[in-house]
Design a protein around this motif. Structure first.
Motif, mmCIF file in Angstrom:
data_model
loop_
_atom_site.group_PDB
_atom_site.id
_atom_site.type_symbol
_atom_site.label_atom_id
_atom_site.label_comp_id
_atom_site.label_asym_id
_atom_site.label_seq_id
_atom_site.Cartn_x
_atom_site.Cartn_y
_atom_site.Cartn_z
ATOM 1 N N GLU A 34 54.578 40.463 40.312
ATOM 2 C CA GLU A 34 53.273 41.094 40.101
ATOM 3 C C GLU A 34 53.011 42.272 41.030
ATOM 4 O OE1 GLU A 34 49.918 38.315 39.325
ATOM 5 O OE2 GLU A 34 51.366 36.735 39.831
ATOM 6 N N ALA A 35 53.967 42.635 41.895
ATOM 7 C CA ALA A 35 53.762 43.754 42.809
ATOM 8 C C ALA A 35 53.869 45.079 42.066
ATOM 9 C CB ALA A 35 54.779 43.709 43.941
ATOM 10 N N HIS A 36 53.149 46.080 42.555
ATOM 11 C CA HIS A 36 53.178 47.435 42.005
ATOM 12 C C HIS A 36 53.715 48.372 43.076
ATOM 13 C CE1 HIS A 36 51.773 50.285 38.883
ATOM 14 N NE2 HIS A 36 51.649 51.122 39.896
ATOM 15 N N GLN A 37 54.644 49.257 42.714
ATOM 16 C CA GLN A 37 55.243 50.183 43.668
ATOM 17 C C GLN A 37 54.670 51.582 43.480
ATOM 18 O OE1 GLN A 37 59.542 49.899 44.254
ATOM 19 N NE2 GLN A 37 59.613 48.069 42.976
ATOM 20 N N GLU A 62 43.841 57.013 43.234
ATOM 21 C CA GLU A 62 43.762 57.370 41.812
ATOM 22 C C GLU A 62 44.738 56.542 40.982
ATOM 23 O OE1 GLU A 62 44.406 61.237 38.851
ATOM 24 O OE2 GLU A 62 44.478 61.494 41.032
ATOM 25 N N ALA A 63 45.965 56.367 41.497
ATOM 26 C CA ALA A 63 46.960 55.581 40.756
ATOM 27 C C ALA A 63 46.474 54.154 40.528
ATOM 28 C CB ALA A 63 48.286 55.581 41.513
ATOM 29 N N LEU A 64 45.874 53.546 41.543
ATOM 30 C CA LEU A 64 45.409 52.164 41.406
ATOM 31 C C LEU A 64 44.205 52.066 40.487
ATOM 32 C CD1 LEU A 64 45.862 50.842 45.067
ATOM 33 C CD2 LEU A 64 47.305 50.439 43.067
ATOM 34 N N ARG A 65 43.315 53.044 40.540
ATOM 35 C CA ARG A 65 42.138 53.004 39.677
ATOM 36 C C ARG A 65 42.493 53.203 38.208
ATOM 37 N NH1 ARG A 65 37.871 56.435 43.489
ATOM 38 N NH2 ARG A 65 37.265 54.664 44.820
ATOM 39 N N LYS A 66 43.627 53.823 37.943
ATOM 40 C CA LYS A 66 44.045 54.028 36.558
ATOM 41 C C LYS A 66 44.639 52.775 35.924
ATOM 42 C CE LYS A 66 44.958 59.010 36.496
ATOM 43 N NZ LYS A 66 46.023 60.055 36.348
ATOM 44 N N ASP A 126 44.979 49.033 34.460
ATOM 45 C CA ASP A 126 44.058 48.161 33.737
ATOM 46 C C ASP A 126 43.547 47.032 34.623
ATOM 47 O OD1 ASP A 126 44.421 49.693 31.462
ATOM 48 O OD2 ASP A 126 46.062 48.449 30.707
ATOM 49 N N GLU A 127 44.401 46.591 35.529
ATOM 50 C CA GLU A 127 44.034 45.493 36.423
ATOM 51 C C GLU A 127 44.698 45.726 37.770
ATOM 52 O OE1 GLU A 127 44.448 40.592 36.576
ATOM 53 O OE2 GLU A 127 45.045 41.724 34.797
ATOM 54 N N LEU A 128 43.960 45.508 38.842
ATOM 55 C CA LEU A 128 44.526 45.694 40.168
ATOM 56 C C LEU A 128 45.606 44.650 40.442
ATOM 57 C CD1 LEU A 128 41.632 46.498 42.676
ATOM 58 C CD2 LEU A 128 43.604 47.940 42.116
ATOM 59 N N PRO A 129 46.764 45.069 40.926
ATOM 60 C CA PRO A 129 47.798 44.096 41.279
ATOM 61 C C PRO A 129 47.438 43.404 42.586
ATOM 62 C CG PRO A 129 48.527 46.292 41.836
ATOM 63 C CD PRO A 129 47.204 46.457 41.145
ATOM 64 N N PRO A 130 47.942 42.199 42.811
ATOM 65 C CA PRO A 130 47.663 41.525 44.086
ATOM 66 C C PRO A 130 48.401 42.142 45.258
ATOM 67 C CG PRO A 130 49.195 40.233 42.787
ATOM 68 C CD PRO A 130 48.754 41.367 41.909
ATOM 69 N N CYS A 131 49.464 42.904 44.967
ATOM 70 C CA CYS A 131 50.311 43.478 46.022
ATOM 71 C C CYS A 131 50.749 44.874 45.599
ATOM 72 C CB CYS A 131 51.527 42.584 46.258
ATOM 73 S SG CYS A 131 52.718 43.215 47.458
ATOM 74 N N VAL A 132 50.675 45.816 46.523
ATOM 75 C CA VAL A 132 51.129 47.190 46.282
ATOM 76 C C VAL A 132 52.108 47.574 47.384
ATOM 77 C CG1 VAL A 132 50.471 49.615 46.140
ATOM 78 C CG2 VAL A 132 49.006 47.865 45.095
#
Length: 434
Positions: free
Chosen positions: A45-48, A98-102, A104-110
Motif C-alpha cells: 500500500e506504499a506510494h513512491q 500536489e501529488a498526494l492531493r491528486k 483518490d485516497e491517501l496511502p498509509p505510507c509514502v
C-alpha cells in the motif's frame, strides 16, 4: 589527456580486495537485479514519489510502468530554472503535496526520494518532512534517497533498506516471532533456517508475505530480527536497536564451517536444538558429486549479481572438482577475504573480471567451449545460453542453499535459456506487465 583506466581482468593470484580502479562505469544489459523502485514496492500500500530532473526519472518511471504499478508511483520534475532561481525546496514541497492531493485516497505510507540535486544545494529535507507530516498526519513518510553520488558512502539501495523499516513502531515483543528483514527475496521454503525455526516452535515472518500495511507494521512485534542479505544488515540492526530487539546477521554462505557457526549462533540465541551438521555436510557433498557427474569439466563463470558470495561459491565448486574459470565482480567484501586468500594459493589462474569497467563493453563475448554461467551478467559476458537465472542470492540459505545451487546448475546445464529474452527484463521475480 586520455588515460588508461587500468586492467579489467586480473588473476586470482594477483588480486587484492580492490582489484579494479574506481573510474568511469559501464552497465551491462543484464537487468534482473532489483532497483530501488522494486524494493520500495515491497511495502504494501506504499506510494513512491521521486523528485528529480527528467533524465533521472526515465528509469524509475519505466520500472513502475513495467511492473504495472503506475498507481503507486508519482514524480515531481525539477527544472534548470528551479536551481538557478533557488526554488528547488519549494518545488519539492509543493510537488509532493500536489501529488498526494491528486490521489483518490491517501496511502498509509509514502516513500520520498530526493536526489543528488538536493545534496548539492543543501536542501533542508528534515524541515520539509516536518511540514509534510503537519499537512498529512495520517501518513508515514519514509525518508529515502536516489543519490548515486553517495554510492561509495551509503548507496541508495542500503539507505532505502534502512529507511523502509523506520515506520515500525515500538510495541510489545512476541518472543516466538522472528522477522527476516532487508532482503528482496523471501527465504526458500526448503531452507534450513526456516525449518530450524519452525521446528523449534517459532513463527517466521518477512515483508514479502505481508498483504497489507497493517501486516507490515506487525513485523515490529517480532522479538528477533534476522538479516541474511548484506545490503540489508544496516537497516535491520538499526531497527533492532531502536525497537529493543535481538538482531542476528546470518548471511548466505557456501562454507560449511561458516554455515555450521551460523546454526550454532541461532541455536544459542533462541535456545534451539543443534542440527546434525555432519549429515548436512555429507548431503551437500553428495549433491555436488551428483552435479559434477553430469556437468563434468564444463567451464564455469560466476558473477556477483547472482549471489553476494561469488568467491565463496567459486572455492566450493573448485574444491568439489568443477572447472571454475571466471568470476565477475568489482570489489571483495570482508566476508569474502578468506575465499580470495584460498584462491590465491590453490587456484591462482582463475580470472577475476570487472563488471562495470567500460572496455568490457566491446570485449569478446564468446568462448571456445560453452560455459555454464551462474548469474545473468556472467551469461552476458560469456555469451552462454546455459545459465543459472539467479540474482541477490534468490532466497538460498545454509546447507539447503548449497544443495539448491547444485540442482540449479544441473538444470542450467541440461536446459538452454534465451538470454536475449530473459536478462533484459528488470527485477527478476517482480510482477511485470511484460
Amino acid at each position: 589527456m586520455l588515460k588508461r583506466l587500468g586492467p579489467s581482468v586480473v588473476s586470482a593470484g594477483e588480486a587484492t580486495t580492490a582489484p579494479f580502479p574506481s573510474k568511469l562505469e559501464f552497465n551491462p544489459p543484464a537487468h534482473g537485479v532489483w532497483n530501488i523502485v522494486h524494493t520500495g514496492m515491497l511495502i504494501p500500500e506504499a506510494h513512491q514519489i521521486y523528485i528529480c530532473p527528467v533524465n533521472c526519472l526515465r528509469g524509475v518511471v519505466l520500472t513502475a510502468a513495467e511492473m504495472g504499478a503506475q498507481e503507486r508511483f508519482s514524480c515531481v520534475v525539477l527544472k534548470e530554472q528551479d536551481v538557478t532561481r533557488g526554488t528547488v525546496e519549494q518545488v519539492t514541497l509543493d510537488g509532493i503535496i500536489e501529488a498526494l492531493r491528486k490521489l483518490d485516497e491517501l496511502p498509509p505510507c509514502v516513500i520520498v526520494f530526493p536526489v543528488c540535486t538536493h545534496h548539492f544545494l543543501g536542501i533542508n529535507m528534515a524541515h520539509l518532512y516536518r511540514q509534510l507530516e503537519r499537512e498529512f498526519p495520517q501518513v508515514d513518510f519514509v525518508r529515502a534517497y536516489m543519490d548515486p553520488i553517495m554510492k561509495k558512502h551509503l548507496p541508495p539501495d542500503v539507505r532505502l533498506r534502512r529507511a523502509m523499516y523506520e515506520p515500525l513502531r515500538p510495541c510489545k515483543a512476541d518472543e516466538q516471532l522472528v522477522a527476516v528483514l532487508g532482503s528482496d527475496f523471501a527465504l526458500d521454503e526448503s531452507c534450513d533456517l526456516r525449518h530450524v525455526l519452525l521446528g523449534g516452535g517459532y513463527r517466521l515472518v518477512d515483508i514479502q508475505h505481508c498483504q497489507s500495511y497493517e501486516e507490515y507494521l506487525a513485523l515490529a512485534r517480532a522479538a528477533t530480527f534476522i538479516s541474511t542479505y548484506p545490503n540489508g544488515r544496516n537497516g535491520a540492526e538499526r531497527a533492532a536497536v531502536r525497537l529493543g530487539r535481538r538482531h542476528l546477521f546470518l548471511p548466505g554462505s557456501f562454507d560449511s564451517e561458516e554455515i555450521a557457526a551460523e546454526h550454532a549462533q541461532l541455536a544459542e540465541a533462541l535456545g534451539l536444538a543443534a542440527i546434525d551438521v555432519t549429515s548436512e555436510i555429507e548431503a551437500c557433498k553428495q549433491a555436488l558429486a551428483q552435479a559434477l557427474a553430469i556437468i563434468g569439466q564444463t567451464p564455469i563463470a560466476i558473477d556477483a549479481s547472482a549471489h553476494p558470495r561469488p568467491l565463496g561459491l567459486a572455492r566450493l565448486l573448485l574444491e568439489s572438482g568443477f572447472d571454475v574459470r571466471e568470476v565477475y565482480l568489482d570489489a571483495v567484501m570482508g566476508e569474502e577475504e578468506p575465499a580470495l586468500a584460498w584462491l590465491r594459493e590453490h587456484a591462482p589462474e582463475v580470472e577475476l573480471s570487472s563488471i562495470i569497467l567500460p572496455d568490457l563493453r566491446v570485449a569478446e563475448r564468446t568462448r571456445e567451449q560453452e560455459v555454464l554461467a551462474i548469474g545473468q551478467k556472467a551469461a552476458w559476458f560469456t555469451g552462454s545460453s546455459h545459465f543459472v537465472n539467479l540474482v541477490e542470492g534468490g532466497g538460498l540459505w545454509g546447507f539447503d542453499g548449497v544443495r539448491r545451487m547444485a540442482a540449479l546448475m544441473v538444470d542450467a546445464f541440461e536446459h538452454e535459456k534465451d538470454p536475449r529474452d530473459l536478462i533484459p527484463r528488470k527485477g527478476l521475480g517482480c510482477p511485470s506487465c511484460f
